[in-house]
Design an enzyme around this catalytic site. Structure first.
Site, mmCIF file in Angstrom:
data_model
loop_
_atom_site.group_PDB
_atom_site.id
_atom_site.type_symbol
_atom_site.label_atom_id
_atom_site.label_comp_id
_atom_site.label_asym_id
_atom_site.label_seq_id
_atom_site.Cartn_x
_atom_site.Cartn_y
_atom_site.Cartn_z
ATOM 1 N N LYS A 212 -1.122 -2.760 3.834
ATOM 2 C CA LYS A 212 -2.494 -2.240 3.857
ATOM 3 C C LYS A 212 -3.232 -2.667 5.124
ATOM 4 C CE LYS A 212 -2.650 -3.571 -0.499
ATOM 5 N NZ LYS A 212 -2.648 -3.682 -1.945
ATOM 6 N N HIS B 199 -7.725 -11.173 6.037
ATOM 7 C CA HIS B 199 -7.552 -10.826 4.631
ATOM 8 C C HIS B 199 -7.575 -12.095 3.795
ATOM 9 C CE1 HIS B 199 -6.234 -8.673 1.071
ATOM 10 N NE2 HIS B 199 -5.436 -9.687 0.828
ATOM 11 N N SER C 38 3.117 -5.724 0.109
ATOM 12 C CA SER C 38 2.000 -4.903 -0.366
ATOM 13 C C SER C 38 0.726 -5.206 0.433
ATOM 14 C CB SER C 38 1.793 -5.184 -1.861
ATOM 15 O OG SER C 38 0.548 -4.725 -2.323
ATOM 16 N N ARG D 245 4.380 -1.847 -10.922
ATOM 17 C CA ARG D 245 4.675 -3.276 -11.094
ATOM 18 C C ARG D 245 3.771 -3.893 -12.144
ATOM 19 N NH1 ARG D 245 3.367 -5.146 -5.554
ATOM 20 N NH2 ARG D 245 3.562 -7.217 -6.451
ATOM 21 N N ASP E 85 2.311 2.046 -1.710
ATOM 22 C CA ASP E 85 1.866 0.782 -2.297
ATOM 23 C C ASP E 85 1.047 1.035 -3.558
ATOM 24 O OD1 ASP E 85 1.235 -2.135 -2.376
ATOM 25 O OD2 ASP E 85 -0.784 -1.355 -2.060
HETATM 26 N N1 URA Z 1 -2.542 -7.836 -4.124
HETATM 27 C C1 URA Z 1 -1.955 -6.778 -3.530
HETATM 28 O O1 URA Z 1 -2.583 -6.092 -2.739
HETATM 29 N N2 URA Z 1 -0.679 -6.504 -3.817
HETATM 30 C C2 URA Z 1 0.040 -7.231 -4.678
HETATM 31 O O2 URA Z 1 1.200 -6.924 -4.889
HETATM 32 C C3 URA Z 1 -0.575 -8.316 -5.311
HETATM 33 C C4 URA Z 1 -1.878 -8.600 -5.004
#
Ligand code: URA
Ligand code: CA
Length: 433
Positions: free
Chosen positions: A187, A82, A183, A168, A161
């Protein structure tokens, strides 16, 4: 359990239990806890932080809020990579083939997304015929046979999320290390990764602008991964200027093919070797980073990585002749040079704004509905630290319109030439294993 007690506890700087974390994540996903209470809790977390155990619990609660991809039909340790965003970042395309050629399966789920250029899937679709609609069976079989596959996002992954991130975004609570780290990690884990390699970017073109923030985020994510049973490594890399030379979709596919031929830009090749080494080690195919790097250099030198890429393109319906002849990729109608206005050294190529220039040409999506022009973009001839003489081309603009005054102006504004010698920035700033 009452949500107000959880909010007050965190507000007072106390630690939340696993049950309390699961309670609010579940309740928010289902809709039994309202936005206003969760936004209050997010603000409390923003100020009071979370310890390692709370972060791991939050991550797994979000993973368990929706579907999880089952990759158990694929043999071997599935390692995912990632990157926290960037400009002109073509790494995934070359890296997947390189790592797969070393025997580590790369089962990639990818998106389109918004940004300066398209996502991995958009880029790959500049290869005629290429598609990402694979059934789970086809996906599994292809990774077992060839070593890699890319599939479009499907299923209901981490709905918690999605809801929390959107909340947020409008409540001033994005910039919190425990919230960002959980977060991102949720994923990756829901997508089925056994092990994870993270490329945290820092600099003007990155999500994390300062080095200290990037460091904190990288360490937080590695800690979460290791605490929830996924071996995780990370690097911190420079994103003060775009990566490689190409910024655009087809242009980046060509750059990825150059890289697999061993002729890629120096920085992109180095990034692929560094991230690839971590992936090969985590995939159990090398005992050390040095040994892994040697294997990667071998599969570039002997053509095996390129061969894997070709088979991968073929398996997903793409025209493999572009691999031998990238000039068959979509080409823009016009090419314009950007001549240097003075002699000296390139001091800045501000990644973010140069990315916006590529987007103005049509290379990226501003909204979900916009369409992408796969052929347009920019190809740099100079990088920070390089010498340049007045009138020499800094980059080539690939456009489908002759009306590029705005693009040129933007580029001149954000590419700075200095009379004094400038050091090239260090690409790999830190390796966290
Ligand atoms: N990217 C994400 O996937 N989550 C966040 O909280 C910030 C950036
Ligand atoms: Ca690039």
């Amino acid at each position: 359990m009452r949500m107000v007690d959880i909010i007050e506890k965190k507000r007072n700087g106390e630690e939340l239990t696993s049950e309390e974390i699961r309670f609010f994540v579940q309740g928010y996903t289902e809709g039994s806890i309202p936005d206003y209470q969760v936004s209050s809790l997010m603000m409390a977390i923003y100020f009071q932080d979370m310890n390692d155990r709370e972060r791991a619990d939050l991550t797994m609660a979000m993973v368990e809020s929706g579907d999880q991809i089952d990759l158990s039909g694929i043999e071997g340790i599935k390692v995912d990579k990632h990157s926290t965003g960037g400009v002109g970042d073509t790494t995934t395309l070359s890296l997947a083939a390189m790592v797969a050629a070393c025997g580590v399966p790369v089962a990639k789920m990818s998106g389109r997304g918004l940004g300066h250029t398209g996502g991995t899937i958009d880029k790959l679709e500049s290869i005629q015929g290429f598609h990402v609609e694979l059934t789970t069976e086809q996906f599994t079989k292809q990774v077992n046979d060839i070593g890699t596959a890319v599939v479009g996002q499907s299923g209901n992954l981490t709905p918690a999320d999605k809801k929390l991130y959107a909340l947020r975004d409008v409540t001033g609570t994005v910039a919190s290390i425990p919230l960002i780290a959980s977060s991102i990690m949720s994923k990756k884990i829901a997508s089925g990764a056994d092990a994870i390699v993270l490329d945290v970017k820092t600099g003007d073109g990155a999500f994390m602008k300062t080095y200290e923030d990037a460091q904190q985020l990288a360490h937080a994510m590695v800690q979460i991964g290791n605490n929830v049973g996924r071996n995780t490594m990370a690097i911190i890399s420079d994103m003060s200027q775009p990566l490689g030379f190409a910024i655009g979709n087809a242009l980046e596919v060509k750059e990825a093919i150059d890289t697999l031929n061993g002729n890629g830009p120096e920085d992109l090749m180095e990034l692929c070797y560094t991230l690839g080494s971590q992936m090969v080690v985590l995939g159990g195919k090398a005992a050390s980073i040095e040994e892994a790097r040697q294997q990667l250099q071998e599969v570039i030198a002997n053509g095996k990585a390129l061969e894997v890429f070709k088979r991968f393109v073929e398996a997903q319906g793409g025209d493999t002749s572009v691999v031998d002849d990238p000039s068959r990729l979509p080409q823009a109608k016009y090419k314009f040079e950007l001549p240097a206005k003075s002699s000296g050294y390139i001091a800045k190529i501000e990644a973010d704004d140069v990315g916006v220039a590529a987007m103005l040409l049509g290379a990226g999506r501003a909204t979900k509905e916009s369409t992408i022009d796969l052929s347009v973009g920019l190809v740099l001839h100079k990088k920070v630290g390089d010498e340049v003489t007045e009138g020499e081309s800094i980059l080539t603009i690939h456009a489908n319109s002759e009306n590029i005054a705005e693009v040129k102006e933007k580029l001149y504004q954000h590419i700075v030439i200095s009379e004094e010698k400038v050091e090239a920035p260090q690409l790999i700033k830190e390796v966290i294993t």
